[in-house]
Motif scaffolding. Structure first.
Motif, PDB file in Angstrom:
ATOM      1  N   THR A   5       0.859  -1.180   0.000  1.00  0.00           N
ATOM      2  CA  THR A   5       0.000   0.000   0.000  1.00  0.00           C
ATOM      3  C   THR A   5       0.894   1.228   0.000  1.00  0.00           C
ATOM      4  N   ALA A   6       0.791   2.015  -1.047  1.00  0.00           N
ATOM      5  CA  ALA A   6       1.616   3.206  -1.216  1.00  0.00           C
ATOM      6  C   ALA A   6       0.733   4.437  -1.037  1.00  0.00           C
ATOM      7  N   ALA A   7       1.130   5.326  -0.133  1.00  0.00           N
ATOM      8  CA  ALA A   7       0.347   6.544   0.116  1.00  0.00           C
ATOM      9  C   ALA A   7       1.274   7.754   0.166  1.00  0.00           C
ATOM     10  N   VAL A  46      -1.943  17.639  -2.258  1.00  0.00           N
ATOM     11  CA  VAL A  46      -1.981  16.492  -3.172  1.00  0.00           C
ATOM     12  C   VAL A  46      -2.077  15.204  -2.367  1.00  0.00           C
ATOM     13  N   HIS A  47      -2.771  14.214  -2.951  1.00  0.00           N
ATOM     14  CA  HIS A  47      -2.933  12.905  -2.320  1.00  0.00           C
ATOM     15  C   HIS A  47      -2.797  11.812  -3.368  1.00  0.00           C
ATOM     16  N   PHE A  48      -2.217  10.713  -2.963  1.00  0.00           N
ATOM     17  CA  PHE A  48      -2.124   9.522  -3.811  1.00  0.00           C
ATOM     18  C   PHE A  48      -2.152   8.325  -2.875  1.00  0.00           C
ATOM     19  N   GLN A  49      -2.987   7.356  -3.163  1.00  0.00           N
ATOM     20  CA  GLN A  49      -2.973   6.101  -2.411  1.00  0.00           C
ATOM     21  C   GLN A  49      -3.429   4.991  -3.336  1.00  0.00           C
ATOM     22  N   ARG A  50      -2.655   3.907  -3.341  1.00  0.00           N
ATOM     23  CA  ARG A  50      -2.977   2.777  -4.213  1.00  0.00           C
ATOM     24  C   ARG A  50      -2.358   1.510  -3.639  1.00  0.00           C
TER      25      ARG A  50
END
Length: 127
Positions: free
Chosen positions: A93-95, A105-109
């Protein structure tokens, strides 16, 4: 829940940074990120990444900032790299949360394994 913790940490770090750096002018490109990588059934690591100037606790700040600059801080815009990965299943899980050019900015996958994550995100999550 983890993403909420990351967002809270990023906000606190941004407030602390702006309070200590208020005497110096801040360029519009200045960026600050908190990056968390969690391996299911394994470990979790959180690091900071500063861009302009490049630094922080990230092991590859120059390459990561170059990639984030190319996508204007929006990791969702990165097209990734071509490559071949094994079919190993070990979820990563990369956040990423932070501030880029005056905006949040946000990123989670979640990726099936480390190889797929690195192809999709370059050096940003190479912790």
């Amino acid at each position: 829940m983890r993403f909420v913790k990351i967002a809270a940490l990023a906000t606190a770090a941004l407030l602390a940074t702006s309070a200590t750096a208020s005497a110096a002018p801040v360029s519009s490109a200045r960026a600050l990120f908190l990056i968390q990588l969690t391996v299911t059934g394994g470990w979790s690591r959180t690091v900071s990444l500063n861009c302009d100037p490049d630094g922080g606790a990230h092991p590859k700040p120059v390459a990561s900032c170059a990639l984030l600059t190319a996508v204007e801080g929006d990791l969702w815009r990165y097209l990734g790299q071509q490559g071949i990965c094994t079919r190993e299943y070990q979820p990563h899980t990369a956040a990423l949360t932070g501030w880029w050019a005056g905006r949040t900015v946000h990123f989670q996958r979640i990726f099936a394994n480390r190889c797929e994550m690195l192809l999709a995100t370059g050096s940003v999550f190479d912790l």
